[in-house]
Motif scaffolding. Structure first.
Motif, PDB file in Angstrom:
ATOM      1  N   ALA A  33       0.834  -1.203   0.000  1.00 56.56           N
ATOM      2  CA  ALA A  33       0.000   0.000   0.000  1.00 56.56           C
ATOM      3  C   ALA A  33       0.867   1.251   0.000  1.00 56.56           C
ATOM      4  CB  ALA A  33      -0.924  -0.018   1.216  1.00 56.56           C
ATOM      5  N   CYS A  34       1.931   1.237   0.787  1.00 51.51           N
ATOM      6  CA  CYS A  34       2.854   2.381   0.823  1.00 51.51           C
ATOM      7  C   CYS A  34       3.485   2.610  -0.540  1.00 51.51           C
ATOM      8  CB  CYS A  34       3.937   2.139   1.874  1.00 51.51           C
ATOM      9  SG  CYS A  34       3.324   2.049   3.576  1.00 51.51           S
ATOM     10  N   LEU A  37      -2.790  -3.325  -7.912  1.00 55.38           N
ATOM     11  CA  LEU A  37      -2.439  -1.960  -7.540  1.00 55.38           C
ATOM     12  C   LEU A  37      -3.644  -1.119  -7.108  1.00 55.38           C
ATOM     13  CD1 LEU A  37       0.255  -0.450  -7.352  1.00 55.38           C
ATOM     14  CD2 LEU A  37      -0.290   0.628  -9.527  1.00 55.38           C
ATOM     15  N   PRO A  38      -4.805  -1.216  -7.780  1.00 54.95           N
ATOM     16  CA  PRO A  38      -5.958  -0.446  -7.309  1.00 54.95           C
ATOM     17  C   PRO A  38      -6.343  -0.774  -5.864  1.00 54.95           C
ATOM     18  CG  PRO A  38      -6.345  -1.211  -9.541  1.00 54.95           C
ATOM     19  CD  PRO A  38      -5.093  -1.892  -9.071  1.00 54.95           C
ATOM     20  N   SER A  39      -6.280  -2.046  -5.490  1.00 56.72           N
ATOM     21  CA  SER A  39      -6.602  -2.433  -4.107  1.00 56.72           C
ATOM     22  C   SER A  39      -5.565  -1.890  -3.135  1.00 56.72           C
ATOM     23  CB  SER A  39      -6.674  -3.958  -3.991  1.00 56.72           C
ATOM     24  OG  SER A  39      -7.735  -4.477  -4.770  1.00 56.72           O
ATOM     25  N   ALA A  40      -4.283  -1.956  -3.549  1.00 53.98           N
ATOM     26  CA  ALA A  40      -3.219  -1.425  -2.697  1.00 53.98           C
ATOM     27  C   ALA A  40      -3.368   0.085  -2.520  1.00 53.98           C
ATOM     28  CB  ALA A  40      -1.859  -1.759  -3.304  1.00 53.98           C
ATOM     29  N   LEU A  41      -3.741   0.790  -3.592  1.00 55.12           N
ATOM     30  CA  LEU A  41      -3.944   2.234  -3.500  1.00 55.12           C
ATOM     31  C   LEU A  41      -5.128   2.549  -2.587  1.00 55.12           C
ATOM     32  CD1 LEU A  41      -3.236   5.114  -4.397  1.00 55.12           C
ATOM     33  CD2 LEU A  41      -4.783   4.788  -6.339  1.00 55.12           C
ATOM     34  N   LYS A  42      -6.165   1.742  -2.663  1.00 53.48           N
ATOM     35  CA  LYS A  42      -7.329   1.940  -1.802  1.00 53.48           C
ATOM     36  C   LYS A  42      -6.937   1.837  -0.330  1.00 53.48           C
ATOM     37  CE  LYS A  42     -12.065   0.246  -1.087  1.00 53.48           C
ATOM     38  NZ  LYS A  42     -13.081  -0.746  -1.541  1.00 53.48           N
ATOM     39  N   THR A  43      -6.084   0.863  -0.010  1.00 56.34           N
ATOM     40  CA  THR A  43      -5.600   0.721   1.359  1.00 56.34           C
ATOM     41  C   THR A  43      -4.758   1.927   1.760  1.00 56.34           C
ATOM     42  OG1 THR A  43      -5.571  -1.691   1.170  1.00 56.34           O
ATOM     43  CG2 THR A  43      -4.233  -0.723   2.919  1.00 56.34           C
ATOM     44  N   PHE A  44      -3.895   2.380   0.852  1.00 56.58           N
ATOM     45  CA  PHE A  44      -3.076   3.553   1.130  1.00 56.58           C
ATOM     46  C   PHE A  44      -3.946   4.765   1.447  1.00 56.58           C
ATOM     47  CE2 PHE A  44      -1.471   7.561  -0.478  1.00 56.58           C
ATOM     48  CZ  PHE A  44      -0.284   7.701   0.224  1.00 56.58           C
ATOM     49  N   CYS A  45      -4.943   5.006   0.628  1.00 50.78           N
ATOM     50  CA  CYS A  45      -5.821   6.164   0.819  1.00 50.78           C
ATOM     51  C   CYS A  45      -6.544   6.092   2.159  1.00 50.78           C
ATOM     52  CB  CYS A  45      -6.832   6.254  -0.319  1.00 50.78           C
ATOM     53  SG  CYS A  45      -6.104   6.640  -1.930  1.00 50.78           S
ATOM     54  N   ALA A  46      -6.998   4.913   2.534  1.00 49.04           N
ATOM     55  CA  ALA A  46      -7.698   4.747   3.803  1.00 49.04           C
ATOM     56  C   ALA A  46      -6.779   5.026   4.989  1.00 49.04           C
ATOM     57  CB  ALA A  46      -8.257   3.330   3.901  1.00 49.04           C
ATOM     58  N   ARG A  47      -5.496   4.768   4.821  1.00 47.83           N
ATOM     59  CA  ARG A  47      -4.530   4.952   5.910  1.00 47.83           C
ATOM     60  C   ARG A  47      -3.987   6.379   5.979  1.00 47.83           C
ATOM     61  NH1 ARG A  47      -6.146   0.441   6.603  1.00 47.83           N
ATOM     62  NH2 ARG A  47      -4.944  -1.509   6.823  1.00 47.83           N
ATOM     63  N   HIS A  48      -3.784   7.004   4.815  1.00 51.26           N
ATOM     64  CA  HIS A  48      -2.973   8.220   4.792  1.00 51.26           C
ATOM     65  C   HIS A  48      -3.609   9.458   4.172  1.00 51.26           C
ATOM     66  CE1 HIS A  48       0.245   5.640   6.183  1.00 51.26           C
ATOM     67  NE2 HIS A  48       0.108   4.859   5.121  1.00 51.26           N
ATOM     68  N   SER A  72     -12.572  12.642   4.545  1.00 52.68           N
ATOM     69  CA  SER A  72     -13.642  13.500   4.026  1.00 52.68           C
ATOM     70  C   SER A  72     -13.481  13.823   2.549  1.00 52.68           C
ATOM     71  CB  SER A  72     -13.685  14.811   4.819  1.00 52.68           C
ATOM     72  OG  SER A  72     -12.439  15.498   4.712  1.00 52.68           O
ATOM     73  N   LYS A  73     -12.313  13.499   1.989  1.00 46.15           N
ATOM     74  CA  LYS A  73     -12.052  13.811   0.587  1.00 46.15           C
ATOM     75  C   LYS A  73     -12.277  12.575  -0.296  1.00 46.15           C
ATOM     76  CE  LYS A  73     -10.679  18.032   1.319  1.00 46.15           C
ATOM     77  NZ  LYS A  73      -9.316  18.469   0.999  1.00 46.15           N
ATOM     78  N   VAL A  74     -12.496  12.826  -1.598  1.00 51.45           N
ATOM     79  CA  VAL A  74     -12.621  11.727  -2.553  1.00 51.45           C
ATOM     80  C   VAL A  74     -11.264  11.048  -2.679  1.00 51.45           C
ATOM     81  CG1 VAL A  74     -13.056  11.093  -4.953  1.00 51.45           C
ATOM     82  CG2 VAL A  74     -14.459  12.847  -3.844  1.00 51.45           C
ATOM     83  N   HIS A  75     -11.243   9.736  -2.481  1.00 47.23           N
ATOM     84  CA  HIS A  75      -9.986   8.998  -2.585  1.00 47.23           C
ATOM     85  C   HIS A  75      -9.711   8.646  -4.033  1.00 47.23           C
ATOM     86  CE1 HIS A  75     -10.024   7.618   1.911  1.00 47.23           C
ATOM     87  NE2 HIS A  75      -9.794   8.900   1.748  1.00 47.23           N
ATOM     88  N   PRO A  76      -8.546   8.981  -4.531  1.00 46.80           N
ATOM     89  CA  PRO A  76      -8.228   8.726  -5.946  1.00 46.80           C
ATOM     90  C   PRO A  76      -8.103   7.239  -6.259  1.00 46.80           C
ATOM     91  CG  PRO A  76      -6.276   9.446  -4.771  1.00 46.80           C
ATOM     92  CD  PRO A  76      -7.420   9.614  -3.822  1.00 46.80           C
ATOM     93  N   THR A  77      -8.514   6.881  -7.449  1.00 41.17           N
ATOM     94  CA  THR A  77      -8.283   5.539  -7.980  1.00 41.17           C
ATOM     95  C   THR A  77      -7.158   5.644  -9.005  1.00 41.17           C
ATOM     96  OG1 THR A  77      -9.879   5.853  -9.780  1.00 41.17           O
ATOM     97  CG2 THR A  77     -10.729   4.983  -7.690  1.00 41.17           C
ATOM     98  N   THR A  78      -6.683   4.519  -9.492  1.00 42.37           N
ATOM     99  CA  THR A  78      -5.610   4.557 -10.487  1.00 42.37           C
ATOM    100  C   THR A  78      -6.041   5.325 -11.739  1.00 42.37           C
ATOM    101  OG1 THR A  78      -6.332   2.377 -11.265  1.00 42.37           O
ATOM    102  CG2 THR A  78      -4.520   2.431  -9.699  1.00 42.37           C
TER     103      THR A  78
END
Length: 219
Positions: free
Chosen positions: A95-96, A186-197, A201-207
């Motif tokens: 995720a990092c 990678l999309p799942s890993a990015l989703k985890t990153f966004c949830a952590r960091h 309240s903001k829209v979390h980016p997808t790939t």
């Protein structure tokens, strides 16, 4: 239609009318499909634009990436040099890296990162280069190889990731957390990153959204 074309004599006039009618039907159908395709694309772009406006700011993304790198460093301090590491820790490390790949440089499409080989990264770093070369990508037949620039922070994060335990037989740079999986999603890993960091309240980016955001900013 084939039998009509074979007719001669008094049927010629009817043949011409029917052929013209069939041509109009085909042309009308194609036109309708194209119009609907354009309309759907416009709606999709409008939705994407609203999502982009609601995404985290550049400063928030930079802060999130930095936090991800710090987390990766902590994971490496604990697990580097060992024979193996837990699935959860591997998932966090991936995720990092997803945050770095997509928010600390121009990430482009996900596939290039998912299939990136460890051997190529090692070769580039040994040469002191700050980019990787992607031979397999969506438009490779048209444009050839694609280079991806790596920021200084991303390079250090990749070196840190390379210090983690690596199962035998895994040739990709990113190591799947689950055994038997070909590559990291990678999309799942990015989703985890966004949830952590990133701010909740903001829209979390997808790939895909990140790629479109870069294009929007450059236009």
């Amino acid at each position: 239609q084939k039998s009509i074309k074979c007719e001669k004599g008094p049927w010629t006039e009817y043949t011409n009318v029917l052929q013209s009618f069939i041509g109009d039907l085909k042309g009308g159908h194609r036109k309708l499909c194209e119009e609907r395709k354009i309309e759907n694309l416009k709606r999709k772009r409008a939705v994407d634009y609203e999502s982009i406006k609601g995404m985290a700011t550049v400063e928030e993304m930079q802060c999130g990436v930095k936090q991800g790198y710090v987390s990766l460093k902590k994971i490496a301090q604990k697990w580097a040099g060992r024979d193996s590491m837990p699935k959860k820790a591997r998932g966090e490390a991936n995720a990092c890296m997803a945050g770095g790949f997509l928010l600390d440089t121009y990430g482009g499409r996900k596939m290039e990162w998912e299939i990136l080989s460890l051997a190529h990264v090692q070769e580039q770093f040994e040469k002191g280069l700050d980019f990787i070369v992607c031979s397999q990508h969506k438009t490779s037949k048209t444009y050839g190889d694609l280079a991806k620039w790596l920021s200084p922070g991303l390079i250090e994060a990749m070196k840190c990731y390379m210090s983690l335990p690596r199962p035998n037989g895994v040739e990709t740079f990113l190591v799947p957390a689950t055994e038997g999986v070909d590559h990291v999603d990678l999309p799942s890993a990015l989703k985890t990153f966004c949830a952590r960091h990133l701010p909740p309240s903001k829209v979390h980016p997808t790939t895909n959204l990140v790629r479109k955001w870069f294009h929007t900013e450059l236009m």
